[in-house]
Design a protein around this motif. Sequence first.
Motif, short mmCIF file in Angstrom:
data_model
loop_
_atom_site.label_atom_id
_atom_site.label_comp_id
_atom_site.label_asym_id
_atom_site.label_seq_id
_atom_site.Cartn_x
_atom_site.Cartn_y
_atom_site.Cartn_z
N TYR A 53 -0.10 2.45 -5.61
CA TYR A 53 0.99 1.64 -5.08
C TYR A 53 0.45 0.50 -4.20
O TYR A 53 0.89 -0.65 -4.33
CB TYR A 53 1.98 2.49 -4.27
N SER A 54 -0.50 0.80 -3.33
CA SER A 54 -1.05 -0.22 -2.43
C SER A 54 -1.68 -1.36 -3.23
O SER A 54 -1.50 -2.54 -2.90
CB SER A 54 -2.08 0.39 -1.49
N MET A 55 -2.40 -1.00 -4.28
CA MET A 55 -3.03 -2.04 -5.12
C MET A 55 -1.97 -2.84 -5.89
O MET A 55 -2.08 -4.07 -6.01
CB MET A 55 -4.02 -1.42 -6.10
N ALA A 56 -0.94 -2.17 -6.38
CA ALA A 56 0.13 -2.86 -7.11
C ALA A 56 0.85 -3.85 -6.20
O ALA A 56 1.12 -4.99 -6.59
CB ALA A 56 1.12 -1.86 -7.70
N ALA B 192 10.79 -6.51 1.13
CA ALA B 192 11.52 -5.41 0.50
C ALA B 192 11.59 -5.59 -1.02
O ALA B 192 11.42 -4.63 -1.77
CB ALA B 192 12.92 -5.28 1.09
N ALA B 193 11.81 -6.81 -1.47
CA ALA B 193 11.86 -7.08 -2.92
C ALA B 193 10.49 -6.85 -3.57
O ALA B 193 10.41 -6.24 -4.65
CB ALA B 193 12.35 -8.51 -3.17
N PHE B 194 9.44 -7.32 -2.94
CA PHE B 194 8.09 -7.11 -3.47
C PHE B 194 7.74 -5.61 -3.48
O PHE B 194 7.14 -5.11 -4.43
CB PHE B 194 7.04 -7.88 -2.66
N ALA B 195 8.13 -4.90 -2.41
CA ALA B 195 7.85 -3.47 -2.30
C ALA B 195 8.55 -2.69 -3.41
O ALA B 195 7.97 -1.80 -4.03
CB ALA B 195 8.28 -2.95 -0.93
N GLU B 196 9.81 -3.03 -3.70
CA GLU B 196 10.55 -2.36 -4.79
C GLU B 196 9.91 -2.66 -6.14
O GLU B 196 9.82 -1.77 -6.99
CB GLU B 196 12.01 -2.80 -4.79
N ASN B 197 9.48 -3.88 -6.34
CA ASN B 197 8.81 -4.26 -7.59
C ASN B 197 7.55 -3.43 -7.79
O ASN B 197 7.30 -2.90 -8.88
CB ASN B 197 8.49 -5.76 -7.56
N ALA B 198 6.77 -3.27 -6.74
CA ALA B 198 5.54 -2.49 -6.83
C ALA B 198 5.86 -1.02 -7.10
O ALA B 198 5.17 -0.36 -7.89
CB ALA B 198 4.72 -2.62 -5.54
N LYS B 199 6.91 -0.50 -6.47
CA LYS B 199 7.30 0.90 -6.71
C LYS B 199 7.66 1.11 -8.17
O LYS B 199 7.27 2.10 -8.79
CB LYS B 199 8.47 1.29 -5.82
N ALA B 200 8.37 0.18 -8.75
CA ALA B 200 8.80 0.31 -10.14
C ALA B 200 7.66 0.11 -11.13
O ALA B 200 7.66 0.67 -12.22
CB ALA B 200 9.92 -0.69 -10.43
N ASN B 201 6.66 -0.69 -10.75
CA ASN B 201 5.62 -1.08 -11.70
C ASN B 201 4.24 -0.50 -11.46
O ASN B 201 3.33 -0.73 -12.25
CB ASN B 201 5.56 -2.61 -11.78
#
Length: 142
Positions: free
Chosen positions: A61-64, A115-124
């Motif tokens: 997740y951190s890398m994404a 928050a938007a970037f964090a959600e994107n990383a969580k999904a991807n």
Amino acid sequence: MGFKRHATARWEGDLKSGQGRMSTPQSGLFEGTRYSFGTRFGDEKGSNPEELLAAAHAGCYSMALSFILQNAGHTAERIDTKAEVQMETAPGPHATGVHLTVSASVPGLSAEEFAAFAENAKANCVISKVLAIPVTMDARLA
């Protein structure tokens, strides 16, 4: 071109009194790390599969998130991620979810953008995609 990663595990004995060893031969990070019923379902010292899943998810997740921020023109000074795998024991051991707690320092970024970037990383994130269980998260901009 694809690639493969692997780890190994050996278990000897029955569930409660047996024990196992896990290794990561490609990286050499750990060799023959002990795990048992007590390390998995109790407080005994040693590792367990869920802990390793949590470490993999936090790292992935951190890398994404770093990659997604970079593609948007931002560089994180730091990203701290904690992944907690929630386990239940009845009607048999099973994971019910993963909760990510994320704190990052990203100059020039608003809390809403983060928050938007964090959600994107969580999904991807690759590990998020692998899991067939819900992934929840707390993300905050430090």
